[in-house]
Design an enzyme around this catalytic site. Structure first.
Site, PDB file in Angstrom:
ATOM      1  N   SER A  20       0.802  -1.227   0.000  1.00 53.42           N
ATOM      2  CA  SER A  20       0.000   0.000   0.000  1.00 53.42           C
ATOM      3  C   SER A  20       0.835   1.276   0.000  1.00 53.42           C
ATOM      4  O   SER A  20       0.317   2.351  -0.298  1.00 53.42           O
ATOM      5  CB  SER A  20      -0.939   0.015   1.206  1.00 53.42           C
ATOM      6  OG  SER A  20      -0.216   0.149   2.412  1.00 53.42           O
TER       7      SER A  20
ATOM      8  N   LYS B 214       1.070   4.654   6.846  1.00 54.82           N
ATOM      9  CA  LYS B 214       0.499   5.497   5.798  1.00 54.82           C
ATOM     10  C   LYS B 214       1.201   6.852   5.829  1.00 54.82           C
ATOM     11  O   LYS B 214       1.999   7.146   6.717  1.00 54.82           O
ATOM     12  CB  LYS B 214      -1.011   5.707   5.998  1.00 54.82           C
ATOM     13  CG  LYS B 214      -1.838   4.434   6.076  1.00 54.82           C
ATOM     14  CD  LYS B 214      -1.912   3.695   4.755  1.00 54.82           C
ATOM     15  CE  LYS B 214      -2.750   2.422   4.889  1.00 54.82           C
ATOM     16  NZ  LYS B 214      -2.702   1.605   3.648  1.00 54.82           N
TER      17      LYS B 214
END
Length: 256
Positions: A70, A141
């Site tokens: 991701s 993230k």
């Protein structure tokens, strides 16, 4: 002459009756007790070093195994990064562009109870040393919006906007757009809007817009900032920063 001969004979007869030399009575025999003590000392030192490493990783610098793609190309599957846990300990807070590890409990995943406490403890210890994948509630993230920011996607040129300014995200995965999902949100104070660099392969704040919390991650849930790559050997070094958010005005300037 007789006296000298007798003296020498007496010296020879003073030795052991079997004719062996006196020094041979002190042949080395392995000391099992000493060996046991040495082994116990080695085990103790090993445990002490492990505890020291766990404490160090809990409060200073924690290895973190990247479990998914991701965050590609910035971070790849199998990378081991070093998370700086002191980055936000003394009044500092995450800023736009920071790559952080956070606990997504209550924002990205639902809170759960129960389970195997011992297994969770062992897994947590292994994960804190970078030897196992992180817990299912831990995520890595990039911070895209901080408290007060208005984050919009996308403008007429398909770019992300923060506080009315377009962001050229040079760190995005090649071929990815800033988002396939349109959104227009204002980040509540004390929370963060998180997005992965591989936008087409990242479950992030966008996927929780309709849920309680709206995908916002509380600042206190941030574990630390990813500052270094520790593995593989060819990628060891500090994590490259970004200037994508350098021209963003403060949130109060946009809303004032």
């Amino acid at each position: 002459m007789d006296t000298e001969a007798q003296h020498m004979e007496r010296d020879r007869s003073s030795g052991p009756a079997d004719g062996t030399e006196e020094g041979s009575r002190f042949t080395h025999v392995p000391d099992r007790q000493a060996a046991s003590m040495s082994w116990g000392r080695a085990v103790f030192m090993g445990m002490l070093c492990t505890v020291a490493l766990l404490l160090f990783s809990s409060f200073v610098l924690q290895p973190f195994l990247i479990p998914s793609g991701s965050m590609e190309p910035t971070l790849r599957v199998g990378d081991r990064v070093l998370v700086n846990k002191l980055a936000y300990r003394f009044g500092s807070e995450p800023v736009r562009g920071d790559v952080v590890v956070f606990d997504g409990t209550g924002s990205f995943v639902q809170e759960t109870s129960g389970g195997n406490a011992l297994g969770a403890l062992v897994r947590g210890a292994a994960a804190s040393l970078g030897l196992a994948e992180p817990a299912g509630s831990d995520f890595v993230k990039r911070v895209v919006g901080v408290g007060g920011d208005r984050v919009v996607c996308c403008d007429k040129r398909g770019r992300l906007e923060v506080n009315g300014a377009p962001v050229d995200e040079e760190y995005l995965h090649p071929g990815d757009r800033p988002s396939d999902v349109a959104f227009d949100i204002v980040v509540p104070e004390g929370t963060l809007w998180m997005m992965g660099d591989h936008r087409s392969n990242s479950r992030d704040s966008r996927d929780h817009l309709g849920q309680p919390g709206g995908g916002m991650v509380p600042v206190e849930r941030v574990v630390g900032r990813v500052d270094w790559l520790g593995w593989p050997l060819g990628r060891i070094g500090s994590l490259e920063g970004t200037t994508a958010f350098a021209g963003i005005r403060p949130a109060d300037a946009d809303h004032g």
